[in-house]
Design a protein around this motif. Structure first.
Motif, PDB file in Angstrom:
ATOM      1  N   LEU A 277       0.824  -1.208   0.000  1.00 54.21           N
ATOM      2  CA  LEU A 277       0.000   0.000   0.000  1.00 54.21           C
ATOM      3  C   LEU A 277       0.860   1.261   0.000  1.00 54.21           C
ATOM      4  O   LEU A 277       0.514   2.257  -0.653  1.00 54.21           O
ATOM      5  CB  LEU A 277      -0.936  -0.015   1.211  1.00 54.21           C
ATOM      6  N   SER A 278       1.998   1.221   0.703  1.00 53.05           N
ATOM      7  CA  SER A 278       2.927   2.360   0.677  1.00 53.05           C
ATOM      8  C   SER A 278       3.530   2.533  -0.712  1.00 53.05           C
ATOM      9  O   SER A 278       3.707   3.655  -1.197  1.00 53.05           O
ATOM     10  CB  SER A 278       4.040   2.149   1.707  1.00 53.05           C
ATOM     11  N   THR A 279       3.826   1.422  -1.336  1.00 54.54           N
ATOM     12  CA  THR A 279       4.368   1.467  -2.696  1.00 54.54           C
ATOM     13  C   THR A 279       3.366   2.087  -3.660  1.00 54.54           C
ATOM     14  O   THR A 279       3.736   2.878  -4.542  1.00 54.54           O
ATOM     15  CB  THR A 279       4.742   0.053  -3.162  1.00 54.54           C
ATOM     16  N   LEU A 280       2.095   1.748  -3.486  1.00 52.53           N
ATOM     17  CA  LEU A 280       1.067   2.306  -4.369  1.00 52.53           C
ATOM     18  C   LEU A 280       0.964   3.816  -4.201  1.00 52.53           C
ATOM     19  O   LEU A 280       0.739   4.544  -5.180  1.00 52.53           O
ATOM     20  CB  LEU A 280      -0.289   1.664  -4.061  1.00 52.53           C
ATOM     21  N   SER A 291      -1.445   3.093 -18.201  1.00 50.58           N
ATOM     22  CA  SER A 291      -0.347   2.227 -18.626  1.00 50.58           C
ATOM     23  C   SER A 291      -0.495   0.865 -17.970  1.00 50.58           C
ATOM     24  O   SER A 291      -1.229   0.685 -16.996  1.00 50.58           O
ATOM     25  CB  SER A 291       1.000   2.849 -18.249  1.00 50.58           C
ATOM     26  N   ARG A 292       0.224  -0.119 -18.492  1.00 49.15           N
ATOM     27  CA  ARG A 292       0.139  -1.468 -17.947  1.00 49.15           C
ATOM     28  C   ARG A 292       0.612  -1.501 -16.492  1.00 49.15           C
ATOM     29  O   ARG A 292       0.031  -2.182 -15.657  1.00 49.15           O
ATOM     30  CB  ARG A 292       0.965  -2.424 -18.810  1.00 49.15           C
ATOM     31  N   THR A 293       1.660  -0.734 -16.196  1.00 42.88           N
ATOM     32  CA  THR A 293       2.177  -0.708 -14.829  1.00 42.88           C
ATOM     33  C   THR A 293       1.176  -0.072 -13.880  1.00 42.88           C
ATOM     34  O   THR A 293       0.920  -0.588 -12.790  1.00 42.88           O
ATOM     35  CB  THR A 293       3.507   0.063 -14.776  1.00 42.88           C
ATOM     36  N   HIS A 294       0.601   1.043 -14.273  1.00 40.70           N
ATOM     37  CA  HIS A 294      -0.378   1.746 -13.427  1.00 40.70           C
ATOM     38  C   HIS A 294      -1.586   0.852 -13.157  1.00 40.70           C
ATOM     39  O   HIS A 294      -2.036   0.703 -12.002  1.00 40.70           O
ATOM     40  CB  HIS A 294      -0.822   3.050 -14.107  1.00 40.70           C
ATOM     41  N   ASN A 295      -2.115   0.227 -14.190  1.00 42.24           N
ATOM     42  CA  ASN A 295      -3.278  -0.646 -14.013  1.00 42.24           C
ATOM     43  C   ASN A 295      -2.934  -1.851 -13.143  1.00 42.24           C
ATOM     44  O   ASN A 295      -3.729  -2.283 -12.298  1.00 42.24           O
ATOM     45  CB  ASN A 295      -3.789  -1.120 -15.378  1.00 42.24           C
ATOM     46  N   GLY A 296      -1.724  -2.394 -13.347  1.00 40.48           N
ATOM     47  CA  GLY A 296      -1.298  -3.530 -12.540  1.00 40.48           C
ATOM     48  C   GLY A 296      -1.168  -3.170 -11.076  1.00 40.48           C
ATOM     49  O   GLY A 296      -1.529  -3.953 -10.189  1.00 40.48           O
ATOM     50  N   MET A 297      -0.673  -1.975 -10.793  1.00 41.14           N
ATOM     51  CA  MET A 297      -0.531  -1.543  -9.401  1.00 41.14           C
ATOM     52  C   MET A 297      -1.894  -1.331  -8.749  1.00 41.14           C
ATOM     53  O   MET A 297      -2.072  -1.631  -7.557  1.00 41.14           O
ATOM     54  CB  MET A 297       0.315  -0.282  -9.334  1.00 41.14           C
ATOM     55  N   MET A 298      -2.845  -0.829  -9.494  1.00 33.80           N
ATOM     56  CA  MET A 298      -4.209  -0.703  -8.958  1.00 33.80           C
ATOM     57  C   MET A 298      -4.761  -2.078  -8.594  1.00 33.80           C
ATOM     58  O   MET A 298      -5.347  -2.282  -7.518  1.00 33.80           O
ATOM     59  CB  MET A 298      -5.113  -0.033  -9.988  1.00 33.80           C
ATOM     60  N   LEU A 299      -4.573  -3.032  -9.487  1.00 36.98           N
ATOM     61  CA  LEU A 299      -5.028  -4.400  -9.242  1.00 36.98           C
ATOM     62  C   LEU A 299      -4.297  -5.009  -8.047  1.00 36.98           C
ATOM     63  O   LEU A 299      -4.896  -5.727  -7.239  1.00 36.98           O
ATOM     64  CB  LEU A 299      -4.798  -5.242 -10.499  1.00 36.98           C
ATOM     65  N   LEU A 339       3.849 -10.271  -9.923  1.00 33.32           N
ATOM     66  CA  LEU A 339       4.731 -10.651 -11.020  1.00 33.32           C
ATOM     67  C   LEU A 339       4.404  -9.854 -12.280  1.00 33.32           C
ATOM     68  O   LEU A 339       5.300  -9.426 -13.017  1.00 33.32           O
ATOM     69  CB  LEU A 339       4.592 -12.149 -11.287  1.00 33.32           C
ATOM     70  N   PHE A 340       3.103  -9.645 -12.527  1.00 34.11           N
ATOM     71  CA  PHE A 340       2.671  -8.866 -13.680  1.00 34.11           C
ATOM     72  C   PHE A 340       3.209  -7.441 -13.604  1.00 34.11           C
ATOM     73  O   PHE A 340       3.709  -6.884 -14.599  1.00 34.11           O
ATOM     74  CB  PHE A 340       1.146  -8.857 -13.751  1.00 34.11           C
ATOM     75  N   VAL A 341       3.131  -6.841 -12.419  1.00 38.86           N
ATOM     76  CA  VAL A 341       3.622  -5.474 -12.254  1.00 38.86           C
ATOM     77  C   VAL A 341       5.130  -5.415 -12.446  1.00 38.86           C
ATOM     78  O   VAL A 341       5.654  -4.544 -13.153  1.00 38.86           O
ATOM     79  CB  VAL A 341       3.236  -4.924 -10.864  1.00 38.86           C
ATOM     80  N   LEU A 342       5.847  -6.352 -11.834  1.00 39.57           N
ATOM     81  CA  LEU A 342       7.297  -6.373 -11.982  1.00 39.57           C
ATOM     82  C   LEU A 342       7.709  -6.610 -13.439  1.00 39.57           C
ATOM     83  O   LEU A 342       8.687  -6.030 -13.921  1.00 39.57           O
ATOM     84  CB  LEU A 342       7.898  -7.459 -11.087  1.00 39.57           C
ATOM     85  N   HIS A 343       6.941  -7.439 -14.128  1.00 42.94           N
ATOM     86  CA  HIS A 343       7.267  -7.709 -15.532  1.00 42.94           C
ATOM     87  C   HIS A 343       7.110  -6.461 -16.381  1.00 42.94           C
ATOM     88  O   HIS A 343       7.880  -6.234 -17.324  1.00 42.94           O
ATOM     89  CB  HIS A 343       6.376  -8.829 -16.080  1.00 42.94           C
TER      90      HIS A 343
END
Length: 353
Positions: A277-280, A291-299, A339-343
C-alpha cells in the motif's frame, strides 16, 4: 515470433498457470479434509485410472488401514468413508497428470511446427521435467505422513511441496508475460523518475515479503496453527503470544511452535500489506494513468486487501475448508499480480524473439 503465434503460445501458458492455481486449490482442500494420505501407492501412469471394481476399492482401503492416520482418526469409518477422502486426493493427482499432458502435447506440436525458438522450447521442456519432479516431491511429502503416530504430513515437506509448485507457477507465468509482451511497457521516459525507481525497489521488496508470507502460511497449515488463537489482532489478549519462544533452539519455534508460527504469518502478512500500500502511494503518481504498470498496481492494491481480509476471515472462522482453500489459492493470485507489475517494469529482453 509472429504476433499470432505469440498470442497462441502465451494463451496456452496462461492456461497452464491457471491450472496450477487449480492444483493449489485442490491441494488445500485435500489438506484441510485430511485426504492426502488416502492413496498409499504412487503410480504415475496407471494412476490416471480410478478404481473400477469393488475388489480394487477393497485393496486400496486395506492399504490405508495399515497407516497410523486410519487408527488414530478414522478407525471404523468403513469403505464409504474411505471413498469420500480418496476422491479429493485422486483428483489432486489426476489434475497434476493432466497438467503434464497439457504442457507436453502442445509443446511437441509447437516445436514440430517451428513456432517457437530453440531457447524457449528448451525452457518449456525444463518446466515439464520440473513438473514431474514436483510429483516426486509430493510423494515424498505424502510418505512422511506414514511414520508412526502421525496423522498428517511433515510441515517442512509440505512447505517444500508448496514452494516448488509456486516456483513452477512463477516461471511459467513470467514466460507467458514475456511471450505476450516481448518489449517492456513504455512509461514516461527512457530514464525513470526518482519516484518510479523507488516504487520499483519497493515492489521487489514486496515480492520478497509475499514469498516469505506464503512460506510462513505453509508452516501455519502444516502445524495446524490456524486452529488456535482465533482472535484478531490479539492472541489470547497479547499482541505477541507469551509462549512465542517456548522451544529450543530458537529457530524451532519458527517451524514447530504453533504460537510463533501463527504470529510470524500474521506479522509478515501485515508487513506485506503495508509495504504494498505504501508502494502504491508512491508508484501510482509515478506511472502514466492507463499504462500497464499503473493498471497492474491498482489491481495489486485490491489483491493485497482481499488476501488480508481472507486471512483474517479464515482465522476468525477457525479455518473452514472453503475459506482455507480460497485463502491459500488467492495467495498465488496475489503473487501473480505482483509478477505482472514487476514484468511491466523489466529491462528489455529477447527471450521469445
Amino acid at each position: 515470433m509472429a504476433p499470432h503465434h505469440r498470442r497462441l503460445i502465451s494463451g496456452w501458458l496462461f492456461v497452464l498457470s491457471f491450472m496450477i492455481l487449480g492444483m493449489i486449490a485442490i491441494g488445500g482442500i485435500t489438506r484441510l479434509t485430511g485426504s492426502g494420505l488416502s492413496i498409499m501407492d504412487w503410480q504415475p501412469v496407471s494412476g490416471f485410472i480410478p478404481p473400477l471394481s469393488h475388489a480394487e476399492w477393497e485393496r486400496l482401503f486395506a492399504l490405508y488401514q495399515t497407516i497410523p492416520q486410519y487408527h488414530l482418526q478414522h478407525e471404523g469409518f468403513g469403505l464409504a468413508g474411505f471413498q469420500k477422502i480418496f476422491w479429493a486426493e485422486w483428483i489432486h493427482r489426476f489434475w497434476g497428470r493432466l497438467m503434464g499432458l497439457v504442457l507436453i502435447l502442445p509443446l511437441s506440436l509447437f516445436i514440430y511446427k517451428k513456432m517457437i525458438t530453440r531457447a524457449l522450447g528448451i525452457r518449456l521442456f525444463i518446466f515439464f521435467i520440473l513438473g514431474g519432479l514436483q510429483g516426486g516431491i509430493g510423494w515424498v511429502m505424502v510418505a512422511s505422513g506414514f511414520r508412526p503416530g502421525s496423522t498428517a504430513v511433515e510441515p517442512v515437506k509440505l512447505v517444500l511441496h508448496l514452494s516448488a509448485a509456486l516456483i513452477l507457477y512463477v516461471a511459467i507465468l513470467w514466460t507467458a508475460f514475456s511471450v505476450r509482451w516481448p518489449a517492456p511497457a513504455a512509461e514516461t521516459s527512457a530514464e525513470p523518475s526518482a519516484p518510479a525507481r523507488l516504487a520499483s525497489v519497493m515492489l521487489k521488496f514486496g515480492m520478497g515479503l509475499i514469498c516469505l508470507t506464503i512460506i510462513a502460511g505453509g508452516f501455519t497449515a502444516g502445524t495446524h496453527a490456524g486452529f488456535a488463537y482465533n482472535t484478531f489482532p490479539l492472541m489470547e489478549g497479547h499482541l505477541i503470544p507469551t509462549n512465542y519462544s517456548a522451544l529450543s533452539p530458537m529457530w524451532m519455534n519458527w517451524i514447530a511452535n504453533t504460537a510463533a508460527v501463527q504470529f510470524d504469518h500474521r506479522l509478515l502478512a501485515t508487513l506485506t500489506a503495508l509495504t504494498i500500500l505504501s508502494t502504491l502511494a508512491i508508484g501510482l503518481k509515478a506511472f502514466r494513468v492507463g499504462s500497464r504498470t499503473h493498471n497492474g498496481m491498482m489491481l495489486l492494491g485490491w489483491a493485497v486487501l482481499i488476501q488480508y481480509a481472507l486471512g483474517v476471515t479464515t482465522l476468525l472462522l477457525v479455518v473452514p475448508v472453503w475459506a482455507g482453500a480460497v485463502h491459500q489459492t488467492f495467495a498465488a493470485v496475489l503473487l501473480g499480480v505482483m509478477l505482472f507489475v514487476l514484468h511491466s517494469l523489466r529491462d528489455r529482453q529477447a527471450l521469445s524473439d
